[in-house]
Design an enzyme around this catalytic site. Structure first.
Site, mmCIF file in Angstrom:
data_model
loop_
_atom_site.group_PDB
_atom_site.id
_atom_site.type_symbol
_atom_site.label_atom_id
_atom_site.label_comp_id
_atom_site.label_asym_id
_atom_site.label_seq_id
_atom_site.Cartn_x
_atom_site.Cartn_y
_atom_site.Cartn_z
ATOM 1 N N CYS A 187 11.450 137.449 13.486
ATOM 2 C CA CYS A 187 12.292 136.292 13.181
ATOM 3 C C CYS A 187 13.691 136.671 12.679
ATOM 4 C CB CYS A 187 11.568 135.381 12.193
ATOM 5 S SG CYS A 187 12.255 133.698 12.112
ATOM 6 N N GLU A 217 5.307 134.273 14.405
ATOM 7 C CA GLU A 217 5.305 134.578 12.971
ATOM 8 C C GLU A 217 4.522 133.479 12.249
ATOM 9 O OE1 GLU A 217 8.786 135.245 9.580
ATOM 10 O OE2 GLU A 217 9.121 133.830 11.216
ATOM 11 N N LYS A 255 7.822 142.611 7.666
ATOM 12 C CA LYS A 255 9.195 142.120 7.832
ATOM 13 C C LYS A 255 10.129 142.718 6.788
ATOM 14 C CE LYS A 255 11.570 137.651 8.393
ATOM 15 N NZ LYS A 255 11.345 136.184 8.258
#
Length: 284
Positions: free
Chosen positions: A167, A56, A129
């Site tokens: 993440c 990321e 995300k």
């Protein structure tokens, strides 16, 4: 999809795909970060990888998000994405990495986006995300616009279907379950897992849990120290750790083996036995 349905995708039981996770320490110079990605992708390909996963925020990384990330944001046709495409084409590999995408919602924010590029350098999937890191004293949502709830981002390489999460998504099992129910047999997890007390234990536990509960491979590529906790891992569908790193920069490799996946799913048919579907929660 009804909750007890198995993924509709049919794959060769013996398909195998070598994969690699890149662990490096991105900084604030996108050109330098791109050069580092290229170096590590080269090493991964020399080790036989067909799919390479970088962290990321591979494009630009800071300890706390602020106006600096907004200033470097670019569209998915921008120079950093173009550089990733050139690397994928140069080495003839599928490449997944985190970029800072310009938001299109009229706000002074960005999107935290994963790009998946094929060996021709073409974008085959992207994932923005969904779960933002508003935890442990951080407020990602101050700078980042959350991605929309869309169909799982999937792409297929040599008969193996890959999905993507990012993440902090790791703490929310629903996204991983949606991807596995849609057909993913390996889930790719670029991260900048912020260091702190107990964070590595949480990371390693959750990565293995997502693999076990979904009977999928998980390829988790974290940033190296100092901005990431490291501990990148590749885990098989039974939860066995196939490869892992500490805090240092490096590349780890393993093989996605659909024969092993089918073996695990035959003995632990958790996807077939589940009783609950996943519904989107209304925004507050």
């Amino acid at each position: 999809m009804p909750p007890n349905d198995l993924p509709a995708h049919a794959h060769p039981a013996g398909a195998t795909v070598p994969v690699a996770a890149v662990q490096f320490a991105p900084g604030t110079e996108p050109a330098d970060n791109l050069a580092a990605v290229r170096e590590h992708v080269g090493a991964a390909v020399r080790a036989g990888a067909r799919v390479v996963v970088a962290p990321e925020y591979s494009m630009f990384a800071v300890r706390r998000l602020d106006d600096r990330v907004v200033a470097v944001a670019e569209p998915l046709t921008g120079p950093f994405a173009g550089g990733l495409a050139a690397i994928a084409a140069e080495f003839g590999v599928h490449l997944v990495a985190g970029v800072i995408e310009s938001a299109d919602d009229g706000s002074a924010r960005i999107r935290n986006t994963l790009l998946a590029l094929d060996p021709a350098g073409e974008v085959v999937a992207h994932y923005r995300k969904v779960h933002l890191y508003d935890a442990f004293g951080h407020r990602e949502s101050d700078v980042v616009a959350a991605g929309a709830i869309e169909d799982p981002a999937l792409f297929t390489v040599d008969g193996v279907t890959f999905g993507m999460q990012t993440c902090f998504d790791l703490r929310f099992p629903e996204g991983f379950r949606r991807a596995s129910a849609a057909g993913a047999q390996a889930l790719l997890l670029p991260a900048q897992w912020i260091p702190g007390p107990g964070k590595v234990d949480q990371w390693t536990t959750l990565v293995r849990a997502r693999a076990i509960e979904n009977t999928v491979y998980v390829v988790a590529a974290d940033q190296a120290a100092p901005l990431g906790a490291g501990s990148s891992m590749i885990v098989d569908p039974g939860g066995a750790v196939l490869a892992e790193l500490g805090t240092e920069t490096g590349v780890l490799s393993a093989e996605i083996d659909l024969g092993r996946l089918e073996e695990v799913r035959a003995s632990n048919p958790s996807l077939a036995l589940r009783r609950f579907a996943i519904a989107e929660r209304a925004a507050e």
